[in-house]
Motif scaffolding. Structure first.
Motif, PDB file in Angstrom:
ATOM      1  N   SER A   1      16.845 129.823  77.557  1.00  0.00           N
ATOM      2  CA  SER A   1      16.692 128.808  76.197  1.00  0.00           C
ATOM      3  C   SER A   1      16.416 129.356  75.397  1.00  0.00           C
ATOM      4  CB  SER A   1      15.922 128.078  76.668  1.00  0.00           C
ATOM      5  OG  SER A   1      16.387 127.053  77.488  1.00  0.00           O
ATOM      6  N   ALA A   2      15.577 130.255  75.435  1.00  0.00           N
ATOM      7  CA  ALA A   2      15.027 131.119  73.854  1.00  0.00           C
ATOM      8  C   ALA A   2      15.787 131.705  73.629  1.00  0.00           C
ATOM      9  CB  ALA A   2      14.016 132.133  74.110  1.00  0.00           C
ATOM     10  N   GLY A   3      17.029 132.621  73.918  1.00  0.00           N
ATOM     11  CA  GLY A   3      17.956 133.017  73.267  1.00  0.00           C
ATOM     12  C   GLY A   3      19.235 132.118  72.921  1.00  0.00           C
ATOM     13  N   MET A   4      19.160 130.930  73.290  1.00  0.00           N
ATOM     14  CA  MET A   4      20.505 130.052  72.676  1.00  0.00           C
ATOM     15  C   MET A   4      19.256 129.527  71.509  1.00  0.00           C
ATOM     16  SD  MET A   4      21.755 127.990  76.280  1.00  0.00           S
ATOM     17  CE  MET A   4      22.495 127.551  75.527  1.00  0.00           C
ATOM     18  N   ALA A   5      18.495 129.120  71.595  1.00  0.00           N
ATOM     19  CA  ALA A   5      17.985 128.402  70.447  1.00  0.00           C
ATOM     20  C   ALA A   5      17.578 129.194  69.155  1.00  0.00           C
ATOM     21  CB  ALA A   5      16.280 128.116  71.016  1.00  0.00           C
ATOM     22  N   ALA A   6      17.772 130.554  69.303  1.00  0.00           N
ATOM     23  CA  ALA A   6      17.702 131.825  68.548  1.00  0.00           C
ATOM     24  C   ALA A   6      18.997 131.805  67.714  1.00  0.00           C
ATOM     25  CB  ALA A   6      17.315 133.257  69.133  1.00  0.00           C
ATOM     26  N   CYS A   7      19.935 131.882  68.440  1.00  0.00           N
ATOM     27  CA  CYS A   7      21.149 132.026  67.669  1.00  0.00           C
ATOM     28  C   CYS A   7      21.262 130.586  66.806  1.00  0.00           C
ATOM     29  CB  CYS A   7      22.331 131.858  69.082  1.00  0.00           C
ATOM     30  SG  CYS A   7      22.261 133.826  69.955  1.00  0.00           S
ATOM     31  N   ILE A   8      21.048 129.147  67.306  1.00  0.00           N
ATOM     32  CA  ILE A   8      21.541 128.059  66.703  1.00  0.00           C
ATOM     33  C   ILE A   8      20.442 128.149  65.339  1.00  0.00           C
ATOM     34  CG2 ILE A   8      20.546 125.552  67.093  1.00  0.00           C
ATOM     35  CD1 ILE A   8      21.089 125.489  69.585  1.00  0.00           C
ATOM     36  N   ALA A   9      19.576 129.366  66.074  1.00  0.00           N
ATOM     37  CA  ALA A   9      18.207 129.243  64.048  1.00  0.00           C
ATOM     38  C   ALA A   9      19.368 130.065  63.013  1.00  0.00           C
ATOM     39  CB  ALA A   9      17.128 129.064  64.498  1.00  0.00           C
ATOM     40  N   ASP A  10      19.842 131.005  63.728  1.00  0.00           N
ATOM     41  CA  ASP A  10      20.303 132.294  63.413  1.00  0.00           C
ATOM     42  C   ASP A  10      21.221 131.381  62.212  1.00  0.00           C
ATOM     43  OD1 ASP A  10      18.690 134.575  62.906  1.00  0.00           O
ATOM     44  OD2 ASP A  10      20.459 135.582  63.119  1.00  0.00           O
ATOM     45  N   LEU A  11      22.097 130.361  62.398  1.00  0.00           N
ATOM     46  CA  LEU A  11      23.407 130.540  62.796  1.00  0.00           C
ATOM     47  C   LEU A  11      23.215 129.242  60.402  1.00  0.00           C
ATOM     48  CD1 LEU A  11      25.254 129.205  66.038  1.00  0.00           C
ATOM     49  CD2 LEU A  11      26.359 131.396  63.436  1.00  0.00           C
ATOM     50  N   CYS A  12      22.384 128.744  61.203  1.00  0.00           N
ATOM     51  CA  CYS A  12      21.832 127.520  59.966  1.00  0.00           C
ATOM     52  C   CYS A  12      21.363 128.572  59.000  1.00  0.00           C
ATOM     53  CB  CYS A  12      20.345 126.639  60.531  1.00  0.00           C
ATOM     54  SG  CYS A  12      21.530 125.316  61.684  1.00  0.00           S
ATOM     55  N   THR A  13      20.061 129.454  59.004  1.00  0.00           N
ATOM     56  CA  THR A  13      19.389 129.612  57.839  1.00  0.00           C
ATOM     57  C   THR A  13      19.755 131.420  58.138  1.00  0.00           C
ATOM     58  OG1 THR A  13      17.993 131.493  59.936  1.00  0.00           O
ATOM     59  CG2 THR A  13      17.352 129.080  59.173  1.00  0.00           C
ATOM     60  N   PHE A  14      21.486 132.185  58.543  1.00  0.00           N
ATOM     61  CA  PHE A  14      21.351 133.570  57.833  1.00  0.00           C
ATOM     62  C   PHE A  14      21.414 133.597  56.396  1.00  0.00           C
ATOM     63  CE2 PHE A  14      23.889 137.260  58.625  1.00  0.00           C
ATOM     64  CZ  PHE A  14      23.231 137.982  59.413  1.00  0.00           C
ATOM     65  N   PRO A  15      22.486 132.641  55.593  1.00  0.00           N
ATOM     66  CA  PRO A  15      22.240 132.928  54.126  1.00  0.00           C
ATOM     67  C   PRO A  15      20.777 133.091  53.717  1.00  0.00           C
ATOM     68  CG  PRO A  15      23.790 130.811  54.622  1.00  0.00           C
ATOM     69  CD  PRO A  15      22.548 131.181  55.846  1.00  0.00           C
ATOM     70  N   LEU A  16      19.899 132.526  53.925  1.00  0.00           N
ATOM     71  CA  LEU A  16      18.763 132.637  53.656  1.00  0.00           C
ATOM     72  C   LEU A  16      18.133 134.168  53.893  1.00  0.00           C
ATOM     73  CD1 LEU A  16      16.767 129.811  53.900  1.00  0.00           C
ATOM     74  CD2 LEU A  16      17.570 130.134  52.098  1.00  0.00           C
ATOM     75  N   ASP A  17      18.299 135.478  54.827  1.00  0.00           N
ATOM     76  CA  ASP A  17      17.786 136.658  55.797  1.00  0.00           C
ATOM     77  C   ASP A  17      18.790 136.980  54.960  1.00  0.00           C
ATOM     78  OD1 ASP A  17      16.458 137.789  57.560  1.00  0.00           O
ATOM     79  OD2 ASP A  17      18.028 138.049  59.074  1.00  0.00           O
ATOM     80  N   THR A  18      19.663 136.725  54.749  1.00  0.00           N
ATOM     81  CA  THR A  18      20.567 138.182  53.852  1.00  0.00           C
ATOM     82  C   THR A  18      20.526 138.111  52.093  1.00  0.00           C
ATOM     83  OG1 THR A  18      22.597 137.294  55.343  1.00  0.00           O
ATOM     84  CG2 THR A  18      22.888 137.995  52.611  1.00  0.00           C
TER      85      THR A  18
ATOM     86  N   PRO B   1      12.827 133.818  50.021  1.00  0.00           N
ATOM     87  CA  PRO B   1      13.503 133.606  50.329  1.00  0.00           C
ATOM     88  C   PRO B   1      13.260 134.129  52.431  1.00  0.00           C
ATOM     89  CG  PRO B   1      14.000 135.140  49.254  1.00  0.00           C
ATOM     90  CD  PRO B   1      12.199 134.797  48.647  1.00  0.00           C
ATOM     91  N   SER B   2      11.905 134.939  52.215  1.00  0.00           N
ATOM     92  CA  SER B   2      11.575 135.336  53.780  1.00  0.00           C
ATOM     93  C   SER B   2      10.629 133.487  54.218  1.00  0.00           C
ATOM     94  CB  SER B   2      10.259 136.408  53.660  1.00  0.00           C
ATOM     95  OG  SER B   2      10.937 137.071  53.455  1.00  0.00           O
ATOM     96  N   PHE B   3      10.020 133.407  53.672  1.00  0.00           N
ATOM     97  CA  PHE B   3       9.171 131.950  53.852  1.00  0.00           C
ATOM     98  C   PHE B   3      10.387 130.590  54.248  1.00  0.00           C
ATOM     99  CE2 PHE B   3       7.748 127.899  52.765  1.00  0.00           C
ATOM    100  CZ  PHE B   3       6.557 127.832  54.094  1.00  0.00           C
ATOM    101  N   LEU B   4      11.151 130.431  53.725  1.00  0.00           N
ATOM    102  CA  LEU B   4      12.122 129.596  53.850  1.00  0.00           C
ATOM    103  C   LEU B   4      13.158 129.949  54.831  1.00  0.00           C
ATOM    104  CD1 LEU B   4      13.599 128.769  49.926  1.00  0.00           C
ATOM    105  CD2 LEU B   4      12.120 127.631  51.323  1.00  0.00           C
ATOM    106  N   ARG B   5      13.185 130.818  54.945  1.00  0.00           N
ATOM    107  CA  ARG B   5      14.137 131.497  56.223  1.00  0.00           C
ATOM    108  C   ARG B   5      13.491 131.266  57.815  1.00  0.00           C
ATOM    109  NH1 ARG B   5      14.257 135.755  60.555  1.00  0.00           N
ATOM    110  NH2 ARG B   5      16.734 135.554  61.222  1.00  0.00           N
TER     111      ARG B   5
END
Length: 383
Positions: free
Chosen positions: A95-112, A352-356
């Motif tokens: 569940s942790a891996g799946m949830a983290a992938c969902i979060a990455d899909l939503c916030t990846f532009p902010l991380d970039t 962006p770090s905080f937003l992400r």
């Protein structure tokens, strides 16, 4: 005409217990008013009992007890209800891996955008004096879309998802299990020291296993900041091969030590903070164990993690993105940053770090809690 400050209980001629924020209290008979919202002239220290159990004892249906003015217990639950059987370590791991992938899909532009702002200012990137390539979060995102296309916002996504499936599964999914190992036998509750040790342990193990994926992700995200604008690698697999061939296997683990330090801090500021805030809210009965509680705890955890981890994150990003020989070690990278940009350089890309990180925590923890419950509830019960 009654104002919202008044609660009128109809059709009940005797005292009964009413659910308000998981508190069951005595309410005056029908027609009586109390002028204090959430405090209905009740006994504050009364023993709390389960909602439906109390109503059943008094022979009062939940819907009738509210008299049409106040919600029943089922109306207060947002999301899936907590299962009676706690999830296993395997369920938490997946569940942790799946949830983290969902979060990455939503916030990846902010991380970039965060990575671009953090590496901006390095000596090897030619810039005319007084000019700044990226200005702020929205400016960075718009510049990337205009100069590199929308796809640049998700550059390195494949490596990012690979990282989360291996990294988040360990540091988040195994946190509760490791926390129990550090908790003394017979202890009524887990202390702060055990939580911190568990966060540091799972964070260090996760970094050691997933560091190559983090290196590749950062390299892809920083591609557009190269002087000639050319791509270093043709794809994710090519990136692993090229780094191993040109920089050796050690190149895939570049920046492991600052990353371990970063994630030890982030785990303490993220997992431990989330754990403490959620536990405090539930113990004080300010909120129930559902989505709003998870949202508040995750938002607080994201802010704390960003404040304490931003300096280490900037150094980690620059060192992992550096070419061979640019910095002798992590310390030289830190000193170069300090001399070139001062203390403010350690908080470059903070917004962006905080937003992400804030949005990532909210999406991840809410998804994580719901996925655990969904998996447990979907499992067939004993025959």
């Amino acid at each position: 005409m009654l104002t919202p400050e008044f609660y009128v209980v109809q059709e009940i001629n005797s005292f009964f217990l009413l659910h308000l924020g998981q508190r069951w209290r005595k309410v005056p008979a029908a027609g009586e008013r109390c002028r204090r919202r959430r405090s209905l002239c009740l006994e504050p220290e009364r023993q709390r009992e389960g909602a439906f159990g109390v109503l059943n004892q008094l022979k009062i249906p939940p819907g009738r007890a509210s008299g049409g003015f106040l919600p029943s217990l089922s109306a207060t639950m947002v999301g899936l209800k907590p299962p009676e059987v706690p999830p296993t370590a395997a369920v938490k791991f997946v569940s942790a891996g799946m949830a983290a992938c969902i979060a990455d899909l939503c916030t990846f532009p902010l991380d970039t955008a965060k990575v671009r702002l953090q590496i901006q200012g390095e000596v090897r990137i030619p810039r005319s004096s007084g000019t700044v390539e990226y200005r702020g979060v929205l400016g960075t995102l718009s510049t990337m879309v205009r100069t590199e296309g929308p796809r640049s916002l998700y550059s390195g996504l494949v490596a990012g998802l690979q990282r989360q499936m291996s990294f988040a599964s360990i540091r988040i999914g195994l946190y509760d299990s490791v926390k129990q190992l550090y908790t003394p036998k017979g202890a009524e509750s887990t202390g702060l020291a055990a939580r911190v040790l568990a966060g540091c342990t799972t964070g260090a193990v996760a970094v050691t296993c997933a560091q190559p994926t983090d290196v590749v992700k950062v390299r892809f995200q920083a591609t557009g900041a190269l002087p000639d604008g050319t791509r270093r690698y043709s794809g994710t697999v090519d990136a692993y091969r090229t780094i191993a061939r040109e920089e050796g296997v050690r190149g895939l683990w570049r920046g492991t030590l600052p990353n371990i330090a970063r994630n030890a801090i982030i785990n303490c500021g993220e997992l431990v903070t989330y754990d403490l805030i959620k536990d405090t809210l539930l113990r004080a009965q300010l909120m129930t164990d559902n989505v709003p509680c998870h949202f508040v705890a995750a938002f607080g955890a994201g802010f704390c993690a960003t404040v304490v981890a931003s300096p280490v994150d900037v150094v980690k990003t620059r060192y992992m993105n550096s070419s061979p020989g640019q910095y002798r070690n992590v310390l030289s990278c830190l000193l170069a940053l300090l001399m070139q940009e001062g203390l403010a350089g350690f908080y470059k890309g903070f917004v962006p770090s905080f937003l992400r990180l804030g949005s990532w925590n909210v999406v991840m923890f809410v998804s994580y809690e719901q996925l655990q419950r969904a998996v447990v509830l979907a499992r067939p019960g004993p025959s």
